[in-house]
Design a protein around this motif. Structure first.
Motif, PDB file in Angstrom:
ATOM      1  N   TRP A 137       0.834  -1.217   0.000  1.00  0.00           N
ATOM      2  CA  TRP A 137       0.000   0.000   0.000  1.00  0.00           C
ATOM      3  C   TRP A 137       0.855   1.247   0.000  1.00  0.00           C
ATOM      4  O   TRP A 137       1.840   1.307   0.726  1.00  0.00           O
ATOM      5  CB  TRP A 137      -0.915   0.003   1.226  1.00  0.00           C
ATOM      6  N   PRO A 138       0.560   2.250  -0.788  1.00  0.00           N
ATOM      7  CA  PRO A 138      -0.523   2.380  -1.759  1.00  0.00           C
ATOM      8  C   PRO A 138      -0.094   2.010  -3.184  1.00  0.00           C
ATOM      9  O   PRO A 138      -0.841   2.197  -4.129  1.00  0.00           O
ATOM     10  CB  PRO A 138      -0.879   3.857  -1.687  1.00  0.00           C
ATOM     11  N   ALA A 139       1.095   1.472  -3.330  1.00  0.00           N
ATOM     12  CA  ALA A 139       1.621   1.139  -4.658  1.00  0.00           C
ATOM     13  C   ALA A 139       0.910  -0.097  -5.227  1.00  0.00           C
ATOM     14  O   ALA A 139       0.237  -0.824  -4.497  1.00  0.00           O
ATOM     15  CB  ALA A 139       3.122   0.871  -4.556  1.00  0.00           C
ATOM     16  N   PRO A 140       1.083  -0.349  -6.525  1.00  0.00           N
ATOM     17  CA  PRO A 140       0.540  -1.588  -7.109  1.00  0.00           C
ATOM     18  C   PRO A 140       1.181  -2.811  -6.458  1.00  0.00           C
ATOM     19  O   PRO A 140       2.300  -2.738  -5.944  1.00  0.00           O
ATOM     20  CB  PRO A 140       0.939  -1.498  -8.588  1.00  0.00           C
ATOM     21  N   VAL A 141       0.493  -3.943  -6.522  1.00  0.00           N
ATOM     22  CA  VAL A 141       0.993  -5.161  -5.882  1.00  0.00           C
ATOM     23  C   VAL A 141       2.034  -5.886  -6.727  1.00  0.00           C
ATOM     24  O   VAL A 141       2.827  -6.655  -6.199  1.00  0.00           O
ATOM     25  CB  VAL A 141      -0.165  -6.131  -5.536  1.00  0.00           C
ATOM     26  N   TRP A 142       2.058  -5.642  -8.041  1.00  0.00           N
ATOM     27  CA  TRP A 142       2.944  -6.384  -8.934  1.00  0.00           C
ATOM     28  C   TRP A 142       4.410  -6.150  -8.609  1.00  0.00           C
ATOM     29  O   TRP A 142       4.884  -5.018  -8.594  1.00  0.00           O
ATOM     30  CB  TRP A 142       2.700  -5.979 -10.386  1.00  0.00           C
ATOM     31  N   GLY A 143       5.122  -7.230  -8.339  1.00  0.00           N
ATOM     32  CA  GLY A 143       6.569  -7.181  -8.182  1.00  0.00           C
ATOM     33  C   GLY A 143       7.070  -6.473  -6.941  1.00  0.00           C
ATOM     34  O   GLY A 143       8.257  -6.182  -6.837  1.00  0.00           O
ATOM     35  N   LYS A 144       6.205  -6.196  -5.993  1.00  0.00           N
ATOM     36  CA  LYS A 144       6.638  -5.470  -4.791  1.00  0.00           C
ATOM     37  C   LYS A 144       7.329  -6.374  -3.783  1.00  0.00           C
ATOM     38  O   LYS A 144       8.278  -5.982  -3.136  1.00  0.00           O
ATOM     39  CB  LYS A 144       5.433  -4.782  -4.121  1.00  0.00           C
ATOM     40  N   HIS A 145       6.785  -7.579  -3.620  1.00  0.00           N
ATOM     41  CA  HIS A 145       7.309  -8.502  -2.617  1.00  0.00           C
ATOM     42  C   HIS A 145       7.287  -9.908  -3.192  1.00  0.00           C
ATOM     43  O   HIS A 145       6.440 -10.230  -4.014  1.00  0.00           O
ATOM     44  CB  HIS A 145       6.440  -8.461  -1.347  1.00  0.00           C
ATOM     45  N   PRO A 146       8.189 -10.768  -2.730  1.00  0.00           N
ATOM     46  CA  PRO A 146       8.120 -12.161  -3.175  1.00  0.00           C
ATOM     47  C   PRO A 146       6.769 -12.765  -2.772  1.00  0.00           C
ATOM     48  O   PRO A 146       6.244 -12.449  -1.698  1.00  0.00           O
ATOM     49  CB  PRO A 146       9.260 -12.846  -2.419  1.00  0.00           C
ATOM     50  N   ALA A 147       6.236 -13.604  -3.630  1.00  0.00           N
ATOM     51  CA  ALA A 147       4.969 -14.258  -3.309  1.00  0.00           C
ATOM     52  C   ALA A 147       5.146 -15.134  -2.072  1.00  0.00           C
ATOM     53  O   ALA A 147       6.168 -15.793  -1.891  1.00  0.00           O
ATOM     54  CB  ALA A 147       4.496 -15.091  -4.490  1.00  0.00           C
ATOM     55  N   LYS A 148       4.135 -15.104  -1.228  1.00  0.00           N
ATOM     56  CA  LYS A 148       4.103 -15.923  -0.020  1.00  0.00           C
ATOM     57  C   LYS A 148       2.975 -16.941  -0.218  1.00  0.00           C
ATOM     58  O   LYS A 148       1.800 -16.585  -0.108  1.00  0.00           O
ATOM     59  CB  LYS A 148       3.843 -15.022   1.196  1.00  0.00           C
ATOM     60  N   PRO A 149       3.302 -18.195  -0.569  1.00  0.00           N
ATOM     61  CA  PRO A 149       2.254 -19.178  -0.886  1.00  0.00           C
ATOM     62  C   PRO A 149       1.283 -19.389   0.274  1.00  0.00           C
ATOM     63  O   PRO A 149       1.656 -19.318   1.447  1.00  0.00           O
ATOM     64  CB  PRO A 149       3.029 -20.459  -1.181  1.00  0.00           C
ATOM     65  N   TYR A 150       0.032 -19.645  -0.089  1.00  0.00           N
ATOM     66  CA  TYR A 150      -0.990 -19.968   0.899  1.00  0.00           C
ATOM     67  C   TYR A 150      -0.775 -21.362   1.459  1.00  0.00           C
ATOM     68  O   TYR A 150      -0.322 -22.261   0.744  1.00  0.00           O
ATOM     69  CB  TYR A 150      -2.386 -19.943   0.249  1.00  0.00           C
ATOM     70  N   SER A 151      -1.154 -21.565   2.697  1.00  0.00           N
ATOM     71  CA  SER A 151      -1.211 -22.910   3.269  1.00  0.00           C
ATOM     72  C   SER A 151      -2.541 -23.533   2.856  1.00  0.00           C
ATOM     73  O   SER A 151      -3.492 -22.834   2.470  1.00  0.00           O
ATOM     74  CB  SER A 151      -1.132 -22.844   4.799  1.00  0.00           C
ATOM     75  N   ALA A 152      -2.630 -24.847   2.952  1.00  0.00           N
ATOM     76  CA  ALA A 152      -3.884 -25.532   2.643  1.00  0.00           C
ATOM     77  C   ALA A 152      -5.010 -25.025   3.543  1.00  0.00           C
ATOM     78  O   ALA A 152      -6.152 -24.870   3.097  1.00  0.00           O
ATOM     79  CB  ALA A 152      -3.703 -27.042   2.803  1.00  0.00           C
ATOM     80  N   GLU A 153      -4.701 -24.725   4.793  1.00  0.00           N
ATOM     81  CA  GLU A 153      -5.707 -24.230   5.728  1.00  0.00           C
ATOM     82  C   GLU A 153      -6.213 -22.840   5.317  1.00  0.00           C
ATOM     83  O   GLU A 153      -7.405 -22.551   5.424  1.00  0.00           O
ATOM     84  CB  GLU A 153      -5.141 -24.173   7.156  1.00  0.00           C
ATOM     85  N   GLN A 154      -5.312 -21.981   4.848  1.00  0.00           N
ATOM     86  CA  GLN A 154      -5.728 -20.650   4.400  1.00  0.00           C
ATOM     87  C   GLN A 154      -6.641 -20.744   3.182  1.00  0.00           C
ATOM     88  O   GLN A 154      -7.645 -20.043   3.098  1.00  0.00           O
ATOM     89  CB  GLN A 154      -4.506 -19.794   4.062  1.00  0.00           C
ATOM     90  N   VAL A 155      -6.310 -21.621   2.242  1.00  0.00           N
ATOM     91  CA  VAL A 155      -7.139 -21.785   1.043  1.00  0.00           C
ATOM     92  C   VAL A 155      -8.510 -22.322   1.440  1.00  0.00           C
ATOM     93  O   VAL A 155      -9.538 -21.848   0.945  1.00  0.00           O
ATOM     94  CB  VAL A 155      -6.459 -22.702   0.007  1.00  0.00           C
TER      95      VAL A 155
END
Length: 141
Positions: A103-121
């Motif tokens: 925030w407030p910048a675009p989300v693209w390429g800002k941070h490495p992706a943090k994969p979801y856990s099965a429980e989060q999904v």
């Protein structure tokens, strides 16, 4: 025959189908980031859809954005089609909060992706299951 772009396949989790679009979840827990992909062949631009599909895409997009805004208590919803890397037509619907990682910048390429856990999904699926109408079909993904 509908085929999902391989880059979308590798970066997302399949949630389900609306009458027109496949609903995907970007596998990045930094942001609730959903992607709608019309199940039509060889479409890269909105204007390539017939009028009925254009209207259906906007209906599905706005309905999803409204559900997500309420379900995730969003400060702002980002909705866009870009397709510079993945040419297959797809609509990004991203929940933004003032305290998110970019925030407030675009989300693209800002941070490495943090994969979801099965429980989060599973929790996201259940949250959406409670509010999406009977036209939506949840898929195993």
């Amino acid at each position: 025959m509908f085929a999902l772009d391989s880059r979308l396949q590798q970066d997302t989790l399949t949630i389900g189908d609306f009458p027109l679009c496949r609903l995907l979840l970007s596998n990045d827990a930094n942001y609730p980031w959903f992607i709608l992909v019309p199940r039509r062949d060889d479409i890269s631009e909105l204007f390539q859809l017939d009028v009925a599909d254009q209207q259906r895409l906007w209906q599905e997009t706005t309905a999803l954005a409204e559900v997500l805004k309420d379900s995730f208590d969003a400060d702002k919803m980002n909705v866009a089609t870009l397709g510079n890397v993945v040419s297959q037509l797809h609509m990004h619907v991203i929940v933004r909060k003032r305290d998110d990682a970019a925030w407030p910048a675009p989300v693209w390429g800002k941070h490495p992706a943090k994969p979801y856990s099965a429980e989060q999904v599973a929790a996201i699926r259940e949250r959406l299951r409670l509010v999406l109408d009977e036209d939506f079909k949840f898929l195993e993904g």
